[in-house]
Write an enzyme that holds these catalytic residues in place. Structure first.
Site, PDB file in Angstrom:
ATOM      1  CB  ALA A  71      -0.884   0.022   1.253  1.00  0.00           C
ATOM      2  CE1 TYR A 137      -2.270   4.066   4.869  1.00  0.00           C
ATOM      3  CE2 TYR A 137      -2.596   5.087   7.022  1.00  0.00           C
ATOM      4  CZ  TYR A 137      -2.214   4.000   6.256  1.00  0.00           C
ATOM      5  OH  TYR A 137      -1.789   2.850   6.878  1.00  0.00           O
TER       6      TYR A 137
HETATM    7  N1  LIG Z   1       3.986   0.987   9.880  1.00  0.00           N
HETATM    8  C1  LIG Z   1       2.902   1.317  10.572  1.00  0.00           C
HETATM    9  O1  LIG Z   1       2.974   1.879  11.685  1.00  0.00           O
HETATM   10  C2  LIG Z   1       1.527   0.987  10.015  1.00  0.00           C
HETATM   11  C3  LIG Z   1       0.397   1.335  10.784  1.00  0.00           C
HETATM   12  C4  LIG Z   1      -0.868   1.007  10.287  1.00  0.00           C
HETATM   13  C5  LIG Z   1      -1.005   0.329   9.075  1.00  0.00           C
HETATM   14  N2  LIG Z   1       0.112   0.039   8.346  1.00  0.00           N
HETATM   15  C6  LIG Z   1      -0.075  -0.659   7.059  1.00  0.00           C
HETATM   16  O2  LIG Z   1       0.786  -1.772   7.032  1.00  0.00           O
HETATM   17  C7  LIG Z   1       1.243  -2.028   5.699  1.00  0.00           C
HETATM   18  C8  LIG Z   1       2.745  -2.101   5.678  1.00  0.00           C
HETATM   19  O3  LIG Z   1       3.286  -0.872   6.173  1.00  0.00           O
HETATM   20  P1  LIG Z   1       4.851  -0.630   6.204  1.00  0.00           P
HETATM   21  O4  LIG Z   1       5.109   0.353   7.285  1.00  0.00           O
HETATM   22  O5  LIG Z   1       5.551  -1.932   6.201  1.00  0.00           O
HETATM   23  O6  LIG Z   1       5.055   0.116   4.787  1.00  0.00           O
HETATM   24  P2  LIG Z   1       6.234  -0.051   3.715  1.00  0.00           P
HETATM   25  O7  LIG Z   1       6.133   1.133   2.807  1.00  0.00           O
HETATM   26  O8  LIG Z   1       7.534  -0.309   4.401  1.00  0.00           O
HETATM   27  O9  LIG Z   1       5.814  -1.381   2.927  1.00  0.00           O
HETATM   28  C9  LIG Z   1       4.865  -1.400   1.887  1.00  0.00           C
HETATM   29  C10 LIG Z   1       5.429  -2.255   0.771  1.00  0.00           C
HETATM   30  O10 LIG Z   1       4.447  -2.384  -0.266  1.00  0.00           O
HETATM   31  C11 LIG Z   1       5.090  -2.223  -1.520  1.00  0.00           C
HETATM   32  N3  LIG Z   1       4.074  -1.748  -2.478  1.00  0.00           N
HETATM   33  C12 LIG Z   1       3.355  -0.594  -2.445  1.00  0.00           C
HETATM   34  N4  LIG Z   1       2.494  -0.558  -3.472  1.00  0.00           N
HETATM   35  C13 LIG Z   1       2.637  -1.713  -4.163  1.00  0.00           C
HETATM   36  C14 LIG Z   1       2.019  -2.262  -5.326  1.00  0.00           C
HETATM   37  N5  LIG Z   1       1.080  -1.597  -6.008  1.00  0.00           N
HETATM   38  N6  LIG Z   1       2.408  -3.487  -5.748  1.00  0.00           N
HETATM   39  C15 LIG Z   1       3.372  -4.178  -5.090  1.00  0.00           C
HETATM   40  N7  LIG Z   1       4.005  -3.707  -3.996  1.00  0.00           N
HETATM   41  C16 LIG Z   1       3.647  -2.484  -3.537  1.00  0.00           C
HETATM   42  C17 LIG Z   1       6.220  -1.225  -1.266  1.00  0.00           C
HETATM   43  O11 LIG Z   1       7.274  -1.305  -2.211  1.00  0.00           O
HETATM   44  C18 LIG Z   1       6.681  -1.657   0.134  1.00  0.00           C
HETATM   45  O12 LIG Z   1       7.691  -2.647   0.076  1.00  0.00           O
HETATM   46  C19 LIG Z   1       0.663  -0.908   4.832  1.00  0.00           C
HETATM   47  O13 LIG Z   1      -0.489  -1.398   4.193  1.00  0.00           O
HETATM   48  C20 LIG Z   1       0.318   0.173   5.845  1.00  0.00           C
HETATM   49  O14 LIG Z   1      -0.748   0.970   5.399  1.00  0.00           O
HETATM   50  C21 LIG Z   1       1.377   0.343   8.784  1.00  0.00           C
END
Ligand SMILES: NC(=O)c1ccc[n+]([C@@H]2O[C@H](COP(=O)([O-])OP(=O)(O)OC[C@H]3O[C@@H](n4cnc5c(N)ncnc54)[C@H](O)[C@@H]3O)[C@@H](O)[C@H]2O)c1
Length: 320
Positions: A71, A137
């Site tokens: 995402a 978001y």
């Molecule tokens: N980190 C947090 O505190 C947090 C809190 C709430 C929710 N989230 C959710 O958890 C998930 C992971 O978050 P994160 O912190 O690891 O983010 P991140 O950006 O480190 O990881 C997301 C990964 O998805 C990949 N990606 C994005 N769009 C893509 C697509 N169209 N096709 C293929 N790959 C794609 C990116 O390259 C990346 O490796 C996300 O969905 C985020 O919304 C994270």
């Protein structure tokens, strides 16, 4: 069992992929590396560089489930480029659900977020609380949750949405390295590393004991364990939504003080105006995850979370 992990080159996805491998499963990571890192993919996983919108190319009935992390997730960016968020988060997930339907893969675990709730009327936040996101978001993540509910009811998908609060810490070789970074703990650690002069504290006049915002920090390894339980729980036709947090909040100043203790660095602070849409207190009720998934987080100690994140940040700095 064989699992597709979308976004497995990113922070949370890579830690969950590592946990799946350690539990003896086969893992295929699908990631377009838009914010992730090739070297973040755990060794032992098969890596496919590609986009979730093309998931149909790689999904087939040999997969037991999809764990969907891919995402766009920068709140600030979503305000100025909402179309990117609707396209990637909602359009991307719609394509993924279609590919799963075609391939006959009937289990999904989805990364939802506390941002689906917006400004809470009551804390701790329960899953039945009103959902009124304050930024695109959160709105896109809520839209995906609704899409999954419909898919479960109409087509028998078994799904669990996990609404993370503030994910932090690291697990072995896997940790947080967003660019730009917007999360508090890695930002304060950048000050400790001399990569940033001071940490901005956005508002110190909130109705909290020290005037700064309170958030619920959850260790990424505790979060990963919840995913393994969720995938086991997923029941055809049911969409379960669970918050993931510790149910305990720490203020911005408490986090900064903990980083001082862990790193031994003085960490200068600069007080800045409040940011719009930043609620005073965001704390989860994780009762549903405990009762329905049998989740039992064991790494709630803030100093431990910060110490793991610090070790990872230092490792990355040495490698650069
Ligand atoms: N980190 C947090 O505190 C947090 C809190 C709430 C929710 N989230 C959710 O958890 C998930 C992971 O978050 P994160 O912190 O690891 O983010 P991140 O950006 O480190 O990881 C997301 C990964 O998805 C990949 N990606 C994005 N769009 C893509 C697509 N169209 N096709 C293929 N790959 C794609 C990116 O390259 C990346 O490796 C996300 O969905 C985020 O919304 C994270």
């Amino acid at each position: 069992m064989k699992y597709l992990v979308t976004g497995g080159a990113g922070y949370v996805g890579s830690v969950v992929a590592q946990h799946l491998l350690e539990a003896g499963h086969e893992v295929v990571v699908l990631d377009n590396l838009s914010t992730g890192f090739r070297e973040g993919v755990p060794s032992g996983a098969t890596f496919v560089e590609g986009d979730i919108r093309d998931a149909a190319k790689w999904l087939d009935s040999s997969f037991e489930a999809v764990l969907h992390f891919a995402a766009s997730s920068q709140v600030g960016e979503s305000v100025v480029k909402p179309e990117k968020y609707w396209d990637n988060n909602v359009g991307g997930t719609m394509a993924l659900l279609g590919a799963m339907r075609e391939a006959g893969v009937r289990k999904l675990v989805f990364s939802s977020t506390a941002a689906t709730y917006g400004e809470p009327k009551e804390v701790p936040i329960v899953e039945t609380a009103e959902t009124a996101p304050t930024n695109p978001y959160g709105a896109t993540k809520l839209a995906v949750d609704h899409m999954i509910t419909g898919e479960a009811a109409a087509h028998g998908l078994g799904a669990v949405s996990l609404r993370y609060f503030n994910v932090a810490g690291a697990y072995g070789a896997h940790g947080e390295r967003h660019d730009p970074e917007s999360h508090l703990i890695p930002l304060v650690l950048q000050v400790a590393q001399g990569r940033r002069e001071a940490i901005s504290v956005y508002g110190d006049d909130y109705p909290t004991p020290d005037g700064t915002c309170i958030r619920d920090y959850i260790h990424v390894a505790d979060l990963a364990e919840a995913h393994l339980l969720a995938v086991r729980h997923a029941t055809p036709g049911e969409h379960l939504i669970c918050n993931l947090g510790n149910g305990e909040g720490f203020s911005v100043r408490q986090v900064i003080e903990t980083v001082r203790e862990v790193t031994g660095h003085p960490i200068p602070e600069v007080v800045a105006p409040r940011r719009g849409g930043d609620p005073a207190v965001l704390v989860a009720s994780a009762r549903a995850a405990r009762e329905k998934l049998g989740w039992n987080p064991s790494r709630a100690d803030l100093a431990g979370i910060v110490a793991d994140a610090w070790e990872f940040a230092q490792k990355i700095a040495r490698e650069q």
